[in-house]
Design an enzyme around this catalytic site. Structure first.
Site, PDB file in Angstrom:
ATOM      1  CE1 TYR A   1      -3.376  -2.785   0.842  1.00 47.47           C
ATOM      2  CE2 TYR A   1      -4.587  -0.745   1.156  1.00 47.47           C
ATOM      3  CZ  TYR A   1      -4.577  -2.106   0.952  1.00 47.47           C
ATOM      4  OH  TYR A   1      -5.764  -2.787   0.867  1.00 47.47           O
TER       5      TYR A   1
ATOM      6  CG  ASP B   1      -7.898  -4.924   1.769  1.00 45.07           C
ATOM      7  OD1 ASP B   1      -8.823  -4.405   2.412  1.00 45.07           O
ATOM      8  OD2 ASP B   1      -7.864  -4.963   0.518  1.00 45.07           O
TER       9      ASP B   1
ATOM     10  CG  ASP C   1     -13.323  -7.162   2.571  1.00 43.27           C
ATOM     11  OD1 ASP C   1     -13.070  -6.412   3.525  1.00 43.27           O
ATOM     12  OD2 ASP C   1     -13.837  -6.764   1.506  1.00 43.27           O
TER      13      ASP C   1
ATOM     14  CE  LYS D   1       2.170 -18.192  -1.379  1.00 43.10           C
ATOM     15  NZ  LYS D   1       1.323 -19.417  -1.451  1.00 43.10           N
TER      16      LYS D   1
ATOM     17  CG  ASP E   1      -1.753 -20.529   0.093  1.00 44.82           C
ATOM     18  OD1 ASP E   1      -1.221 -20.503   1.215  1.00 44.82           O
ATOM     19  OD2 ASP E   1      -1.228 -21.104  -0.896  1.00 44.82           O
TER      20      ASP E   1
HETATM   21  C1  IPM Z   1     -10.239  -1.391   4.083  1.00 43.01           C
HETATM   22  C2  IPM Z   1     -10.511  -0.831   2.720  1.00 43.01           C
HETATM   23  C3  IPM Z   1      -9.356   0.092   2.350  1.00 43.01           C
HETATM   24  C4  IPM Z   1      -8.089  -0.739   2.295  1.00 43.01           C
HETATM   25  C5  IPM Z   1      -9.567   0.870   1.028  1.00 43.01           C
HETATM   26  C6  IPM Z   1     -10.834   1.685   1.071  1.00 43.01           C
HETATM   27  C7  IPM Z   1      -8.373   1.723   0.691  1.00 43.01           C
HETATM   28  O1  IPM Z   1     -10.690  -1.854   1.799  1.00 43.01           O
HETATM   29  O2  IPM Z   1     -10.120  -0.586   5.033  1.00 43.01           O
HETATM   30  O3  IPM Z   1     -10.153  -2.609   4.211  1.00 43.01           O
HETATM   31  O4  IPM Z   1      -7.802  -1.376   1.278  1.00 43.01           O
HETATM   32  O5  IPM Z   1      -7.380  -0.761   3.306  1.00 43.01           O
HETATM   33 MG    MG Z   2     -10.716  -3.763   2.644  1.00 47.89          MG
END
Ligand code: IPM
Ligand code: MG
Length: 367
Positions: A146, A252, A256, A196, A228
């Protein structure tokens, strides 16, 4: 009286609606604690800020955040058509990364929590969820791909290319790993370090440092797991995880996935802690498709308030009360249409009513 100054960055999409519920909760919390006050200062942030001020992270917002004791952030980003009007290098996501960098919020806590009685929210079978899932994903938030050097252009063969660097030094890894061990010690004393290292040098260094730090935490069980494999494990045996720690991009993605196993990212609040300042936000996006309809569940926003009360203001007990109040609302059979299927025995309520019900439950608990 102790007055905490909180910058409120509602942002875009459902941000305003769920932030209104957070404000409602903060009002009740301060009325329950005569010794505590909150000064709430709204500030522009995200795509809506770009349209009104020409910047997603306006200077005035930055000043307010600099002066605040903590930052409570809503959601950012608009639909595809509107987003395309904003130059990519000025996007709301860029604004968010600027904020993370400015406050060096390296430690991102993303709880994946689902008590057994809420198993119906999850796409996983009840026998996989058992008594419930309770994972704390700890994501390094200000390093790696990032924030590494980036370039794009046309190479000597005339081909378009893009390049970005994944770099961590030992101090960056050490501080997040330490946070993870300390967190595991306060929970079920089990840590999964996600990496990894069969391919990436940065993961080899990561793993070495985990082993070094583990010497000071003999009471914490350490497991090294490839990222993975962790993705699979999260679906098949989520109850085996307690604390998971990983670098920025892995975090990230897996966080999710954590939202996926809960059934919705709407059930995922988060805390982003820096050495001097922290901010709190739902882990999800701004859901432009349901914005303004009063149907978004404010759980992740109110949960972020609970994390702020605990982690920035030391109000551990009130934070617990708030979690309990939210669980009580679900246990009472209430939910919002965005995270629940119609036709079940759930009573659908609006964003506002969900917030009101949380307030009602909170008020029943001793402050
Ligand atoms: C998160 C989001 C952010 C990230 C985006 C909006 C930049 O997906 O906070 O997980 O990738 O960190
Ligand atoms: Mg995210």
């Amino acid at each position: 009286m102790n007055t905490y100054r909180i910058a409120l960055l509602a942002g875009d999409g459902i941000g305003e609606e769920i932030m209104a519920e957070a404000v409602k909760i903060l009002g009740i919390v301060s009325s329950r604690h005569a010794e505590i006050g909150f000064e709430l200062i709204p500030a522009a942030f995200g795509a809506s800020a770009w349209f009104s001020t020409g910047s997603c992270w306006p200077a005035e917002t930055e000043e307010l955040c600099d002066a605040a004791d903590a930052i409570l952030k809503g959601t950012i980003g608009l639909g595809h058509t509107e987003s395309r009007q904003i130059p990519p290098d000025q996007s709301p996501e860029k604004g968010l990364l600027m904020m993370r960098r400015r406050y060096d919020t390296f430690a991102n806590f993303r709880p994946v929590y689902l008590p057994g009685f809420l198993a119906h929210f999850s796409p996983l079978r009840p026998e996989i969820i058992g008594d419930g899932i309770d994972i704390m994903i700890i994501r390094e938030l200000v390093g790696g791909l990032y924030f590494g050097e980036k370039e794009a252009g046309v190479n000597t063969q005339g081909l378009r290319y893009a390049r970005e660097i994944l770099e961590y030094d030992e101090n960056q890894i050490h501080r997040i790993v330490l946070v993870a061990f300390e967190t595991a010690r306060k929970r079920r004393r089990k840590l999964h370090s996600i990496h990894k290292s069969n391919v990436l040098k940065s993961s080899m260094l990561w793993t070495d440092i985990v082993d070094e730090v583990s010497v000071d935490f003999p009471d914490v069980e350490v497991n090294h797991m490839l990222v993975d494999a962790a993705a699979t494990h999260l679906c098949l045996r989520p109850t085996e995880f307690d604390v998971m720690v990983m670098e920025n991009l892995f975090g990230d993605i897996l966080s999710d996935q954590g939202g996926g196993i809960l059934g919705s990212l709407g059930l995922m609040p988060s805390a982003c802690l820096g050495p001097d300042k922290s901010y709190y936000e739902p882990s999800h996006g701004s859901a432009p498709d349901i914005a303004g309809k009063n149907i978004a569940n404010p759980y992740s926003m109110i949960g972020s308030v609970a994390m702020m009360l605990e982690m920035s203001f030391g109000m551990d007990r009130e934070a617990k009360n708030l979690w309990q109040a939210m669980q009580q609302v679900f246990a009472g059979g209430y939910s919002t249409p965005d995270i629940s299927k119609p036709g079940s025995d759930i009573t659908m309520v609006s964003t506002e009513e969900f917030g009101d019900r949380v307030v009602a439950e909170l008020t029943k608990l001793p402050a």
